[in-house]
Structure formats: structure tokens, C-alpha cells
Design a protein around this motif. Structure first.
Motif, mmCIF file in Angstrom:
data_model
loop_
_atom_site.group_PDB
_atom_site.id
_atom_site.type_symbol
_atom_site.label_atom_id
_atom_site.label_comp_id
_atom_site.label_asym_id
_atom_site.label_seq_id
_atom_site.Cartn_x
_atom_site.Cartn_y
_atom_site.Cartn_z
ATOM 1 N N ASN A 7 -36.800 78.784 -10.018
ATOM 2 C CA ASN A 7 -38.146 78.214 -10.066
ATOM 3 C C ASN A 7 -38.599 77.647 -8.721
ATOM 4 N N HIS A 8 -37.898 78.023 -7.659
ATOM 5 C CA HIS A 8 -38.303 77.666 -6.296
ATOM 6 C C HIS A 8 -38.474 76.156 -6.124
ATOM 7 N N ALA A 9 -37.487 75.425 -6.630
ATOM 8 C CA ALA A 9 -37.461 73.968 -6.483
ATOM 9 C C ALA A 9 -36.172 73.605 -5.756
ATOM 10 N N PRO A 10 -36.218 73.453 -4.447
ATOM 11 C CA PRO A 10 -35.008 73.174 -3.668
ATOM 12 C C PRO A 10 -34.305 71.897 -4.119
ATOM 13 N N LEU A 11 -32.975 71.955 -4.150
ATOM 14 C CA LEU A 11 -32.187 70.768 -4.452
ATOM 15 C C LEU A 11 -32.032 69.959 -3.174
ATOM 16 N N THR A 12 -32.808 68.925 -3.046
ATOM 17 C CA THR A 12 -32.814 68.121 -1.839
ATOM 18 C C THR A 12 -33.428 66.763 -2.115
ATOM 19 N N GLU A 13 -33.039 65.772 -1.326
ATOM 20 C CA GLU A 13 -33.655 64.452 -1.394
ATOM 21 C C GLU A 13 -34.818 64.351 -0.406
ATOM 22 N N GLN A 14 -34.939 65.347 0.467
ATOM 23 C CA GLN A 14 -35.975 65.332 1.497
ATOM 24 C C GLN A 14 -37.346 65.644 0.897
ATOM 25 N N LEU A 15 -38.364 65.040 1.469
ATOM 26 C CA LEU A 15 -39.732 65.260 1.015
ATOM 27 C C LEU A 15 -40.258 66.592 1.547
ATOM 28 N N ILE A 16 -40.775 67.410 0.660
ATOM 29 C CA ILE A 16 -41.436 68.657 1.041
ATOM 30 C C ILE A 16 -42.851 68.591 0.493
ATOM 31 N N HIS A 17 -43.832 68.581 1.353
ATOM 32 C CA HIS A 17 -45.218 68.432 0.917
ATOM 33 C C HIS A 17 -45.681 69.654 0.120
ATOM 34 N N ASP A 18 -46.421 69.376 -0.965
ATOM 35 C CA ASP A 18 -47.055 70.411 -1.778
ATOM 36 C C ASP A 18 -46.042 71.405 -2.347
ATOM 37 N N ALA A 19 -44.856 70.925 -2.676
ATOM 38 C CA ALA A 19 -43.840 71.790 -3.285
ATOM 39 C C ALA A 19 -42.908 70.932 -4.136
ATOM 40 N N LEU A 40 -25.966 74.923 -14.212
ATOM 41 C CA LEU A 40 -27.131 75.497 -14.882
ATOM 42 C C LEU A 40 -28.413 74.986 -14.231
ATOM 43 N N PHE A 41 -28.468 73.686 -13.937
ATOM 44 C CA PHE A 41 -29.656 73.112 -13.316
ATOM 45 C C PHE A 41 -29.911 73.720 -11.940
ATOM 46 N N GLN A 42 -28.849 73.893 -11.171
ATOM 47 C CA GLN A 42 -29.000 74.483 -9.837
ATOM 48 C C GLN A 42 -29.532 75.912 -9.933
ATOM 49 N N SER A 43 -29.036 76.662 -10.902
ATOM 50 C CA SER A 43 -29.513 78.027 -11.104
ATOM 51 C C SER A 43 -30.989 78.054 -11.468
ATOM 52 N N LEU A 44 -31.399 77.141 -12.353
ATOM 53 C CA LEU A 44 -32.802 77.096 -12.768
ATOM 54 C C LEU A 44 -33.701 76.635 -11.620
ATOM 55 N N CYS A 45 -33.206 75.719 -10.805
ATOM 56 C CA CYS A 45 -33.974 75.285 -9.632
ATOM 57 C C CYS A 45 -34.193 76.454 -8.673
ATOM 58 N N ASP A 46 -33.152 77.247 -8.460
ATOM 59 C CA ASP A 46 -33.274 78.420 -7.585
ATOM 60 C C ASP A 46 -34.307 79.403 -8.136
ATOM 61 N N ALA A 102 -38.967 70.192 -17.613
ATOM 62 C CA ALA A 102 -39.089 69.175 -16.567
ATOM 63 C C ALA A 102 -39.440 69.800 -15.226
ATOM 64 N N LEU A 103 -38.843 70.941 -14.914
ATOM 65 C CA LEU A 103 -39.168 71.628 -13.659
ATOM 66 C C LEU A 103 -40.621 72.094 -13.651
ATOM 67 N N SER A 104 -41.138 72.462 -14.825
ATOM 68 C CA SER A 104 -42.536 72.865 -14.920
ATOM 69 C C SER A 104 -43.466 71.684 -14.640
ATOM 70 N N VAL A 105 -43.089 70.502 -15.126
ATOM 71 C CA VAL A 105 -43.880 69.298 -14.844
ATOM 72 C C VAL A 105 -43.836 68.986 -13.354
ATOM 73 N N ALA A 106 -42.646 69.101 -12.757
ATOM 74 C CA ALA A 106 -42.508 68.853 -11.319
ATOM 75 C C ALA A 106 -43.365 69.834 -10.519
ATOM 76 N N ALA A 107 -43.392 71.092 -10.945
ATOM 77 C CA ALA A 107 -44.200 72.095 -10.250
ATOM 78 C C ALA A 107 -45.688 71.787 -10.403
ATOM 79 N N TYR A 108 -46.091 71.321 -11.579
ATOM 80 C CA TYR A 108 -47.499 70.988 -11.837
ATOM 81 C C TYR A 108 -47.994 69.933 -10.847
ATOM 82 N N PHE A 109 -47.145 68.935 -10.570
ATOM 83 C CA PHE A 109 -47.537 67.840 -9.680
ATOM 84 C C PHE A 109 -47.038 68.028 -8.241
ATOM 85 N N SER A 110 -46.290 69.113 -7.971
ATOM 86 C CA SER A 110 -45.608 69.264 -6.675
ATOM 87 C C SER A 110 -44.805 68.002 -6.377
ATOM 88 N N ALA A 111 -43.995 67.609 -7.351
ATOM 89 C CA ALA A 111 -43.285 66.333 -7.302
ATOM 90 C C ALA A 111 -41.778 66.526 -7.183
#
Length: 287
Positions: A91-103, A83-89, A24-33
Motif C-alpha cells: 500500500n506504499h506506506a513506508p515503515l519509518t518514523e521520518q516525516l514524509i509530506h503528502d504521503a 504481515l504488517f510490513q508486507s501490507l505497508c509495502d 487503518a492503512l486506508s485511513v492513513a492514506a486518506y489523511f496522508s498521515a
């Protein structure tokens, strides 16, 4: 037709949790979503008929069951969330509700309720729903709720697939409304793909609009595709479609879901059920 920016993935402790999170994180990275992982738990009271609770079951026993279930749920959720928080760290996917463009970003949602109902409802305010391929090989209530109630495309992911790639895409075309919706929703993926094949079985080749018209439609969106007919007379259409997918080395299949009446699908099988049970690559589906 917009690039998915909000992705929902329901998560249960049914195995391959780490792989499913990575996928799922890979899909999010693909779309910067933004990826929202939905971990739903049920109160044990839901499984006990109201008349039993009202007349027969001691309140002390009911409270004890609820306390045990809550303790287990909290422990399980905490472990999965860590585990999810560790994988987010990683894979450079910040745990946040804030919008970050192109990431890519991510968040964890812990909710009490029936997973299928929550996915059907919350999926309406997301662009894409990721559902894991069921262990049983048959469509789950969560998959069907996502497909039938959300109004959004569903990405069916093999449970152990940790990376998402869509360089080579196969479109399964039969001229149906569902197939048309799937293609339209997948246009951002198709525009980025390196090779696109439109596959149509001989049984569906006479249906309109045909392959040529779809290829013309894609070309107007700057998407180049080639057409291939495949013979499904000897094999089930789903099996023939997977053989075509293997032969061209596709990374992703785009197709309509439940293009026949549900009764027909349940009695005679159907392409959707076959793909759910046998596909080894992601399937982009829409009803």
C-alpha cells in the motif's frame, strides 16, 4: 480542526488482523498521515496476586510461565509484524518514523503493558485513535480508555472493513458538548465530503443549539449541509439513527460519545453502546 497527521491503532490477535491493518492503512492514506500500530503484551505475573507469588508459587514455576508467555508473544508479534510490513509495502506506506509530506507512513510499536492503559496515555499525543468494533458488541476497556482518557477523537472501525471513504457523512446532532467536539474534530473530513446530512431526533429537536445553528456554523467553514429530523419515539435513538444512515447511504457517522451520565448509559443502554454493537460503517466519536 487540523487534518490528522498522527494516528494510533492498538492491535491484538483477536481475529481479522489483516483486515484491521488494511483498514487503518486506508485511513492513513486518506489523511496522508503517520500510522502507529501498537501491539501490547502482558507479563503473566500481572494476573497472579502478589501474595501468591510471595508465599505459595515456586520461583521456578513462575519463571517457566514467564518464559512460555514470552516465547508465544515473540512468535505472535513477529508474525503480525511481518504481515504488517508486507501490507505497508503493498500500500506504499513506508515503515519509518521520518516525516514524509503528502504521503502515508507507518511504524510498529511492541510494548509490554495493559493495552487500555497504553492507549489512554499514548493517544494524547496522536490526532486520531482507530479502535476496532468489538466482537462482543459491547464497549471494551480499550475503547472506553480511548474515548474517556485520550482527549482525542476515536474512529470506530468495523472489523472487516478494509477501505475508508467519507464522501457521504451523517452528523448525529443533539446539541451536546460531546457532539460539538466531535463535529469540530471532524471538520477536515467534512470539508472533503460530497454530501453531509445533520440528523436530529424529535426528542432532541428542542435542545439548543439546534440543527439550523449547526448548519450555519458549518457554512462558515465552507461546508454545506442539510438537516433531517427522525422519529425515535417507536425505536431506540441508536436504531433510528442507523436507519437514517442506511436511507441516505452514508459512509461515516460523526457523533458525540457518552453524552449522558455513565450510570444512565450502563443501565438504559444508550446511543453509544448501540452504535458500538450494531454499526456497519465507521463512526467518528468524541467525548
Amino acid at each position: 480542526m487540523t487534518v490528522p497527521k498522527s494516528i494510533l491503532m492498538p492491535l491484538s490477535s483477536s481475529g481479522q488482523e489483516k483486515e484491521r491493518m488494511l483498514g487503518a492503512l486506508s485511513v492513513a492514506a486518506y489523511f496522508s498521515a503517520h500510522l502507529e500500530v501498537l501491539h501490547a503484551t502482558l507479563n503473566p505475573r500481572r494476573f497472579i496476586p502478589d501474595e501468591v507469588v510471595a508465599r505459595r508459587m515456586p520461583q521456578s514455576l513462575l519463571q517457566e510461565l514467564e518464559a512460555l508467555a514470552s516465547k508465544y508473544s515473540v512468535t505472535e508479534s513477529s508474525e503480525l509484524q511481518q504481515l504488517f510490513q508486507s501490507l505497508c509495502d503493498q500500500n506504499h506506506a513506508p515503515l519509518t518514523e521520518q516525516l514524509i509530506h503528502d504521503a502515508p507512513t507507518a511504524c510498529w510499536q511492541e510494548i509490554v503493558g495493559l493495552r487500555s492503559e497504553l492507549v489512554g496515555e499514548r493517544g494524547k499525543v496522536h490526532d486520531l485513535i482507530i479502535v476496532p468494533q468489538p466482537k462482543s458488541g459491547t464497549p471494551t476497556s480499550t475503547f472506553e480508555a480511548a474515548i474517556m482518557r485520550s482527549g482525542k477523537p476515536v474512529l470506530l472501525m468495523p472489523r472487516t472493513l478494509t477501505t475508508f471513504c467519507a464522501d457521504r457523512v451523517l452528523i448525529a446532532w443533539n446539541g451536546s458538548t460531546e457532539s460539538a467536539r466531535a463535529v469540530a474534530s471532524a471538520l477536515p473530513v467534512l470539508k472533503a465530503a460530497k454530501q453531509i446530512v445533520v440528523g436530529c431526533s424529535n426528542r432532541s429537536s428542542a435542545r439548543e443549539p439546534g440543527i439550523d445553528k449547526l448548519i450555519q456554523y458549518l457554512a462558515r467553514h465552507g461546508v454545506e449541509a442539510i438537516g433531517k429530523h427522525f422519529d425515535s419515539h417507536r425505536l431506540a435513538a441508536g436504531e433510528s439513527l442507523l436507519q437514517l444512515s442506511d436511507s441516505i447511504g452514508s459512509d461515516l457517522i460523526v457523533m458525540g460519545a457518552y453524552t449522558h451520565r455513565r450510570v444512565h448509559e450502563q443501565i438504559f443502554g444508550g446511543v453509544t453502546r448501540h452504535m458500538v454493537g450494531h454499526a456497519t460503517i465507521p463512526i467518528w466519536m468524541m467525548h
